[in-house]
Design an enzyme around this catalytic site. Structure first.
Site, PDB file in Angstrom:
ATOM      1  N   LYS A 130      16.427  -5.296 -34.575  1.00  9.48           N
ATOM      2  CA  LYS A 130      16.396  -6.773 -34.534  1.00  9.48           C
ATOM      3  C   LYS A 130      16.607  -7.396 -35.902  1.00  9.48           C
ATOM      4  CE  LYS A 130      12.564  -4.497 -34.258  1.00  9.48           C
ATOM      5  NZ  LYS A 130      11.235  -4.477 -33.759  1.00  9.48           N
TER       6      LYS A 130
ATOM      7  N   LYS B  50      13.434 -11.652 -33.498  1.00  2.00           N
ATOM      8  CA  LYS B  50      13.619 -11.652 -32.035  1.00  2.00           C
ATOM      9  C   LYS B  50      13.868 -13.075 -31.533  1.00  2.00           C
ATOM     10  CE  LYS B  50      10.755  -7.533 -31.612  1.00  2.00           C
ATOM     11  NZ  LYS B  50       9.371  -7.025 -31.614  1.00  2.00           N
TER      12      LYS B  50
HETATM   13  N1  LIG Z   1       8.669   1.513 -33.016  1.00  2.00           N
HETATM   14  C1  LIG Z   1       8.822   0.556 -32.078  1.00  2.00           C
HETATM   15  O1  LIG Z   1       7.926   0.297 -31.259  1.00  2.00           O
HETATM   16  C2  LIG Z   1      10.083  -0.203 -32.001  1.00  2.00           C
HETATM   17  C3  LIG Z   1      11.076  -0.053 -32.940  1.00  2.00           C
HETATM   18  N2  LIG Z   1      12.226  -0.788 -32.828  1.00  2.00           N
HETATM   19  C4  LIG Z   1      13.289  -0.603 -33.802  1.00  2.00           C
HETATM   20  O2  LIG Z   1      13.807   0.698 -33.667  1.00  2.00           O
HETATM   21  C5  LIG Z   1      14.312   1.149 -34.917  1.00  2.00           C
HETATM   22  C6  LIG Z   1      13.661   2.490 -35.255  1.00  2.00           C
HETATM   23  O3  LIG Z   1      12.274   2.304 -35.350  1.00  2.00           O
HETATM   24  P1  LIG Z   1      11.272   3.543 -35.413  1.00  2.00           P
HETATM   25  O4  LIG Z   1      11.750   4.644 -34.530  1.00  2.00           O
HETATM   26  O5  LIG Z   1       9.914   2.978 -35.172  1.00  2.00           O
HETATM   27  O6  LIG Z   1      11.422   3.976 -36.945  1.00  2.00           O
HETATM   28  P2  LIG Z   1      10.966   5.343 -37.653  1.00  2.00           P
HETATM   29  O7  LIG Z   1      10.639   4.996 -39.052  1.00  2.00           O
HETATM   30  O8  LIG Z   1       9.937   6.043 -36.831  1.00  2.00           O
HETATM   31  O9  LIG Z   1      12.302   6.246 -37.623  1.00  2.00           O
HETATM   32  C7  LIG Z   1      13.397   6.015 -38.440  1.00  2.00           C
HETATM   33  C8  LIG Z   1      14.319   7.215 -38.389  1.00  2.00           C
HETATM   34  O10 LIG Z   1      15.505   6.901 -39.119  1.00  2.00           O
HETATM   35  C9  LIG Z   1      15.822   8.000 -39.964  1.00  2.00           C
HETATM   36  N3  LIG Z   1      16.611   7.505 -41.100  1.00  2.00           N
HETATM   37  C10 LIG Z   1      16.234   6.650 -42.090  1.00  2.00           C
HETATM   38  N4  LIG Z   1      17.262   6.450 -42.941  1.00  2.00           N
HETATM   39  C11 LIG Z   1      18.296   7.186 -42.469  1.00  2.00           C
HETATM   40  C12 LIG Z   1      19.632   7.406 -42.891  1.00  2.00           C
HETATM   41  N5  LIG Z   1      20.119   6.818 -43.979  1.00  2.00           N
HETATM   42  N6  LIG Z   1      20.428   8.215 -42.158  1.00  2.00           N
HETATM   43  C13 LIG Z   1      19.932   8.821 -41.033  1.00  2.00           C
HETATM   44  N7  LIG Z   1      18.694   8.647 -40.581  1.00  2.00           N
HETATM   45  C14 LIG Z   1      17.892   7.847 -41.296  1.00  2.00           C
HETATM   46  C15 LIG Z   1      14.493   8.590 -40.347  1.00  2.00           C
HETATM   47  O11 LIG Z   1      14.689   9.937 -40.787  1.00  2.00           O
HETATM   48  C16 LIG Z   1      13.750   8.482 -39.015  1.00  2.00           C
HETATM   49  O12 LIG Z   1      14.081   9.596 -38.196  1.00  2.00           O
HETATM   50  C17 LIG Z   1      14.013   0.019 -35.925  1.00  2.00           C
HETATM   51  O13 LIG Z   1      15.134  -0.816 -36.012  1.00  2.00           O
HETATM   52  C18 LIG Z   1      12.865  -0.735 -35.252  1.00  2.00           C
HETATM   53  O14 LIG Z   1      12.800  -2.070 -35.650  1.00  2.00           O
HETATM   54  C19 LIG Z   1      12.450  -1.658 -31.794  1.00  2.00           C
HETATM   55  C20 LIG Z   1      11.504  -1.841 -30.832  1.00  2.00           C
HETATM   56  C21 LIG Z   1      10.236  -1.142 -30.871  1.00  2.00           C
HETATM   57  N1  LIG Z   2       7.054  -3.623 -34.616  1.00  2.00           N
HETATM   58  C1  LIG Z   2       7.524  -4.141 -33.384  1.00  2.00           C
HETATM   59  C2  LIG Z   2       8.179  -3.057 -32.603  1.00  2.00           C
HETATM   60  C3  LIG Z   2       8.951  -3.566 -31.471  1.00  2.00           C
HETATM   61  O1  LIG Z   2       9.845  -4.380 -31.577  1.00  2.00           O
HETATM   62  C4  LIG Z   2       6.368  -4.697 -32.590  1.00  2.00           C
HETATM   63  O2  LIG Z   2       5.228  -4.462 -32.984  1.00  2.00           O
HETATM   64  O3  LIG Z   2       6.606  -5.404 -31.611  1.00  2.00           O
END
Ligand SMILES: NC(=O)C1=CN([C@@H]2O[C@H](COP(=O)(O)OP(=O)(O)OC[C@H]3O[C@@H](n4cnc5c(N)ncnc54)[C@H](O)[C@@H]3O)[C@@H](O)[C@H]2O)C=CC1
Ligand SMILES: N[C@@H](CC=O)C(=O)O
Ligand code: NA
Length: 434
Positions: free
Chosen positions: A106, A206
């Site tokens: 987002k 969002k």
């Molecule tokens: N955690 C949640 O509940 C939610 C997350 N999101 C979105 O999803 C996306 C991912 O979030 P998470 O999984 O929580 O993050 P996270 O921090 O758990 O995972 C990030 C991943 O990206 C990898 N990474 C970082 N830089 C990199 C690069 N240059 N090349 C390749 N891989 C790289 C890391 O190694 C890791 O595996 C974000 O945009 C977040 O805003 C959206 C909705 C809900």
């Molecule tokens: N950090 C976000 C993850 C989902 O978008 C949240 O807490 O809602």
């Protein structure tokens, strides 16, 4: 005839790991739904040695992310890294190399969305992002497709799971902010930098995406008025409880029916305890959409967390895969509206102010006079009986509807007044399901 749809996963953290699981564990089912096998072509992460998920074939792991986005054998690039750069570069690279993109990012879309939508259109590929708003809740697709024959007038909801979880735990269990934040991080709800959640910026991103889709106008993060929950204290929560209210961080976007101006804001609001949004607990999100013809719609579900978010990502992967098999794409995101953005200071609401005042003769009259001088009508006023160590009392004032500008000016004058030691807090109050 397409035999397989090859997916490059960028990121295998909270969401990426669960997305890989859904693709691998459900491979046979998804093949039937898509009409071609959906298979992982590669998984890019910062440090492949850290990945131990049993469903991720180690041979697919790489730290050469850009290379993966450039490969000819990749149909869909799924960006689950987060942040602006290098995510923007990877997404643009994928689109320009003819791959469709699915993202949950987002922050990226609220900053560079229109540039990316245009790149997708120009290259004849898809960009889908259901997970970017409301986690598992289908809300992007309804705004982008289902409601596109109607005129959306207002969207209001809880769109950040972390802050909702924090406020809920503080309210119902009396836990302190820092403890609950750590818990939200451990559960995978929070962003890599939780300031985005706490400061309201994640919800603002969002809100910008929802406003863009609803009003067909380029609305970015910078167009959204943002107030987070960092200043919400235990005392605010106790005051809300005493008045049978609950504090929630809301995102509100609307279009004025008279002048067409669009407003977008994120701020904490005191809601009546029996309001539908007041009952949204933990990491759940809920979004009300008001359409001219549809009337009120409500969307509810898990707004954060690995598996719920991966559900929305996997849905997008299947949709985009179907398009690739059929040799088509989904709808563009037309941004034709020139509607002006409203000034947030002109936004109207009731407010509750908590003041600390000396218990002197005439204090209430003095405070009331300042409100009257600003044309602010007081709806309820209550002085608490207990005094603090300095001998001051708390005064709670709820106003009738007033603009944000006027309430701030009023509060400044009150803060300067003799007998007032401080303005403890100012918070919007929604009295009914407005
Ligand atoms: N955690 C949640 O509940 C939610 C997350 N999101 C979105 O999803 C996306 C991912 O979030 P998470 O999984 O929580 O993050 P996270 O921090 O758990 O995972 C990030 C991943 O990206 C990898 N990474 C970082 N830089 C990199 C690069 N240059 N090349 C390749 N891989 C790289 C890391 O190694 C890791 O595996 C974000 O945009 C977040 O805003 C959206 C909705 C809900
Ligand atoms: N950090 C976000 C993850 C989902 O978008 C949240 O807490 O809602
Ligand atoms: Na969603």
């Amino acid at each position: 005839m397409v035999d397989s749809i090859r997916v490059a996963l960028l990121g295998a953290g909270t969401v990426g790991s669960q997305t890989a699981r859904l693709i691998v564990e459900q491979a046979d089912e998804l093949e039937r739904r898509v009409g071609a096998r959906v298979e992982l072509a590669g998984v890019a992460v910062l440090d492949p040695s850290q990945i131990s998920d049993p469903w991720i074939d180690r041979a697919l792991l790489t730290d050469q992310t850009l290379e993966l986005t450039e490969r000819d054998d990749v149909d869909i690039v799924v960006e689950l890294i987060g942040g602006l750069e290098p995510a923007r570069t990877f997404v643009l690279s994928a689109l320009n190399h003819g791959a469709s993109v699915v993202t949950a990012n987002k922050a990226l879309l609220a900053k560079h969305g229109p540039e990316l939508y245009e790149a997708a259109r120009k290259n004849g590929v898809d960009i889908y992002f259901e997970a970017a708003v409301g986690g598992a809740i289908p809300i992007v697709r309804p705004l982008r497709e289902s409601m596109t024959g109607d005129r959306i007038t207002r969207i209001m909801g809880i769109v950040n799971g972390t802050t909702n979880y924090i406020l809920d735990e503080m309210t119902t269990k009396g836990l302190d902010f820092a403890t609950v934040l750590k818990d939200a991080q451990a559960k995978g709800f929070a962003e890599a930098d939780p300031t985005a959640d706490i400061g309201g910026f994640d919800a603002a991103a969002k809100a910008a995406i929802m406003a863009t889709l609803a009003f067909h106008r380029d609305v970015r993060m910078d167009d959204v008025h943002v107030e987070g929950i960092e200043h919400v204290t235990d005392s605010d929560i106790a005051a809300a409880r005493a008045m049978n209210r609950v504090i929630k961080l809301l995102a509100v976007v609307e279009q004025d029916s008279e002048n067409g101006a669009i407003s977008a804001g994120v701020y904490p609001v005191m809601l009546p305890a029996d309001h539908q949004l007041a009952k949204v607990s933990g990491s759940f999100n809920a979004v009300f959409v008001e359409g001219e013809a549809s009337d009120d719609l409500m969307f509810y579900g898990r707004g954060a967390g690995g598996a719920p978010t991966a559900s929305a990502v996997a849905g997008d992967i299947v949709t985009v895969a179907r398009h690739r098999v059929a040799g088509t794409t989904g709808p563009d995101i037309p941004l034709y509206s020139q509607a002006p953005m409203a000034d947030a200071a002109d936004g109207e609401s009731s407010y509750m102010l908590r003041l600390s005042v000396a218990d002197n003769v005439g204090v209430l009259a003095k405070v009331s006079e300042i409100f009257a001088n600003h044309g602010v009508s007081i709806r309820a006023l209550q002085q608490l009986p207990d005094e603090d160590e300095q001998g001051n009392h708390e005064l709670w004032i709820t106003t009738h509807s007033v603009t944000d500008r006027v309430i701030r000016e009023t509060a400044e004058d009150v803060a300067q007044a003799k007998d007032t030691s401080s303005v403890l807090s100012i918070m919007r109050v929604f009295e009914d399901a407005q």
